[in-house]
Motif scaffolding. Structure first.
Motif, short mmCIF file in Angstrom:
data_model
loop_
_atom_site.label_atom_id
_atom_site.label_comp_id
_atom_site.label_asym_id
_atom_site.label_seq_id
_atom_site.Cartn_x
_atom_site.Cartn_y
_atom_site.Cartn_z
N ILE A 244 11.34 6.56 5.69
CA ILE A 244 11.53 6.90 4.27
C ILE A 244 12.86 6.38 3.77
CG2 ILE A 244 11.79 8.80 2.64
CD1 ILE A 244 9.78 10.35 4.35
N ARG A 245 13.89 6.51 4.60
CA ARG A 245 15.21 6.02 4.22
C ARG A 245 15.18 4.50 4.00
NH1 ARG A 245 19.36 9.25 2.36
NH2 ARG A 245 19.63 11.10 3.67
N ILE A 246 14.47 3.80 4.88
CA ILE A 246 14.39 2.34 4.76
C ILE A 246 13.63 1.94 3.50
CG2 ILE A 246 13.44 0.25 5.81
CD1 ILE A 246 13.97 1.57 8.54
N SER A 249 15.67 2.55 0.47
CA SER A 249 16.77 1.60 0.30
C SER A 249 16.29 0.27 -0.29
CB SER A 249 17.44 1.34 1.66
OG SER A 249 16.54 0.72 2.55
N ARG A 250 14.96 -0.03 -0.14
CA ARG A 250 14.42 -1.28 -0.66
C ARG A 250 14.05 -1.18 -2.14
NH1 ARG A 250 10.37 -2.66 4.42
NH2 ARG A 250 12.03 -3.21 5.95
N LYS A 251 13.90 0.02 -2.64
CA LYS A 251 13.56 0.20 -4.05
C LYS A 251 14.78 0.06 -4.94
CE LYS A 251 9.73 3.38 -3.11
NZ LYS A 251 9.22 4.76 -3.40
N ASP A 252 14.48 -0.28 -6.22
CA ASP A 252 15.58 -0.32 -7.18
C ASP A 252 16.01 1.10 -7.49
OD1 ASP A 252 15.40 -3.07 -7.35
OD2 ASP A 252 13.90 -2.97 -8.98
N PRO A 253 17.28 1.36 -7.48
CA PRO A 253 17.76 2.73 -7.73
C PRO A 253 17.47 3.17 -9.14
CG PRO A 253 19.59 1.19 -7.71
CD PRO A 253 18.39 0.40 -7.27
N THR A 259 13.62 10.64 -2.71
CA THR A 259 12.65 11.31 -1.84
C THR A 259 13.36 12.41 -1.08
OG1 THR A 259 11.43 9.25 -1.60
CG2 THR A 259 11.01 10.97 0.02
N ASN A 260 12.77 13.59 -1.15
CA ASN A 260 13.34 14.73 -0.44
C ASN A 260 12.53 15.01 0.82
OD1 ASN A 260 15.17 14.98 -2.49
ND2 ASN A 260 14.02 16.56 -3.58
N LEU A 261 13.20 15.26 1.92
CA LEU A 261 12.54 15.61 3.18
C LEU A 261 13.16 16.89 3.70
CD1 LEU A 261 10.57 14.78 5.38
CD2 LEU A 261 12.47 13.60 6.54
N TYR A 262 12.34 17.87 4.04
CA TYR A 262 12.82 19.19 4.42
C TYR A 262 12.30 19.58 5.80
CZ TYR A 262 13.31 19.33 -0.66
OH TYR A 262 13.60 19.03 -1.96
N LEU A 263 13.05 20.37 6.50
CA LEU A 263 12.57 21.02 7.72
C LEU A 263 11.98 22.36 7.34
CD1 LEU A 263 15.22 20.46 10.52
CD2 LEU A 263 12.94 19.46 10.31
#
Length: 355
Positions: A244-246, A249-253, A259-263
């Motif tokens: 998800i991080r990768i 990082s490829r998308k235009d800001p 994207t939020n990721l939770y435990l």
């Protein structure tokens, strides 16, 4: 009035003079008494030296004969060898270990070589060489301090005021210590390695303890498998997070997007973005727990852990009193002295009766 004062002063001087004379005589008697003690000891030493000098040939002959006889007896008698094993008890098995060692010791004292050979897996002729089994706690002061600290933390506030270290130390028994030293005595110096395996099995001869070890192994296996599963899930979560991080990082800001990721059960209720360091930290904690389980599997592998086994051969454990080359010269020397003392006493009594 002046005459009475002079008489009183003279009387006090006389009394003080007599007092000093009494003290002086007391010290004189004390010094003479102390001197008489030293003079008496000196005369006694001179008398003994004179006695031994006049009869030096007799005493020398007694010592030489004693040494020769002692060497002959030692050469024909069996030497006593010993060896030690160091163990650590698990599952409160120290009581059973002590009882089993006492049983083996009694069989050795009773010279029951048949039963010893059956228990230890050696020939009856070899078992007859076993002379004793001994056990005692191996006490480490640092370990005792740790035991006391752990025990003290479990006490309530009232009990802590009365439970001192000395009182705790006095309440300990040999079976309360985790490590123990087991000694075996034998006239065969090569038997110790032969009996080590069967001897260790005899120490844990208790069905309850054996079942407890099996159950503990199963529980540790289950715990390790559960940790492995959690580690795999954590690794999968970390990989997904990295993907998800990768992708992000490829998308235009775009301002305000992401994207939020939770435990689960962690930051979801707070609506916070999950930090990847949390995942790594959780995995490290799981790995640490897994290492602890592996260590427990090694430490609790059996009822007892053999910290140090028997050496390949035993060593001479006889005291000097067990060696006749030292005992016989002393005995013959004492007999010679007693004989001359009796003769001297007889002459003294004979002279006294003639007076």
């Amino acid at each position: 009035m002046s005459n009475e004062g002079q008489k009183s002063q003279q009387s006090e001087e006389v009394d003080l003079g007599q007092l000093f004379k009494v003290i002086g005589r007391g010290f004189d008697k004390l010094f003479k008494f102390i001197a008489s003690i030293f003079i008496g000891l000196y005369r006694l030493v001179i008398a003994l030296l004179s006695h031994f000098y006049r009869r030096k040939l007799w005493y020398g002959l007694a010592i030489v004969i004693g040494v020769v006889i002692g060497f002959v007896v030692d050469s024909k008698s069996d030497k006593l060898y010993g060896a030690n094993m160091f163990i650590e008890t698990n599952f409160k098995s120290a009581h059973q270990v002590y009882e089993n060692v006492k049983q083996l010791h009694q069989l050795a004292i009773d010279k029951d070589s048949m039963r010893l050979s059956k228990i230890l897996g050696v020939d009856p002729s070899q078992a007859s060489k076993l002379k004793g089994f001994y056990i005692k706690a191996s006490i480490d002061e640092n370990q005792v301090a740790e035991m006391y600290s752990e025990f003290y933390m479990k006490l309530d506030s009232l009990s802590r005021t009365t439970m001192t270290f000395d009182r705790y130390l006095g309440s300990l028994h040999a079976t309360d210590y985790p490590e123990h030293q087991i000694g075996v005595a034998s006239t065969n110096k090569s038997i110790f390695r032969l009996i080590e395996s069967r001897f260790t099995n005899k120490l844990i001869d208790n069905p309850y303890l054996e079942n407890l070890v099996i159950t503990n192994k199963r529980n540790l296996e289950l715990e390790e498998n559960a940790l492995k599963s959690q580690i795999q899930k954590t690794d999968s979560l970390a990989n997904e997070y990295l993907k998800i991080r990768i992708n992000e990082s490829r998308k235009d800001p775009v301002v305000g997007s992401g994207t939020n990721l939770y435990l689960a059960g962690d930051n979801e209720s707070q609506g916070l973005l999950m930090d990847e360091s949390k995942v790594i930290e959780k995995r490290l904690n799981l790995e640490e727990l897994r290492r602890e389980v592996n260590l427990r599997k090694a430490e609790e592998y059996g009822v007892v852990n053999v910290l140090g086994g028997f050496p390949e051969t035993g060593y001479d454990i006889r005291e000097w009193t067990d060696k006749m080359k030292f005992v016989f010269p002393l005995v013959l020397f004492a007999l010679t002295l007693g004989m001359f003392s009796i003769l001297g006493l007889g002459k003294f009594l004979e002279n006294e009766t003639k007076k």
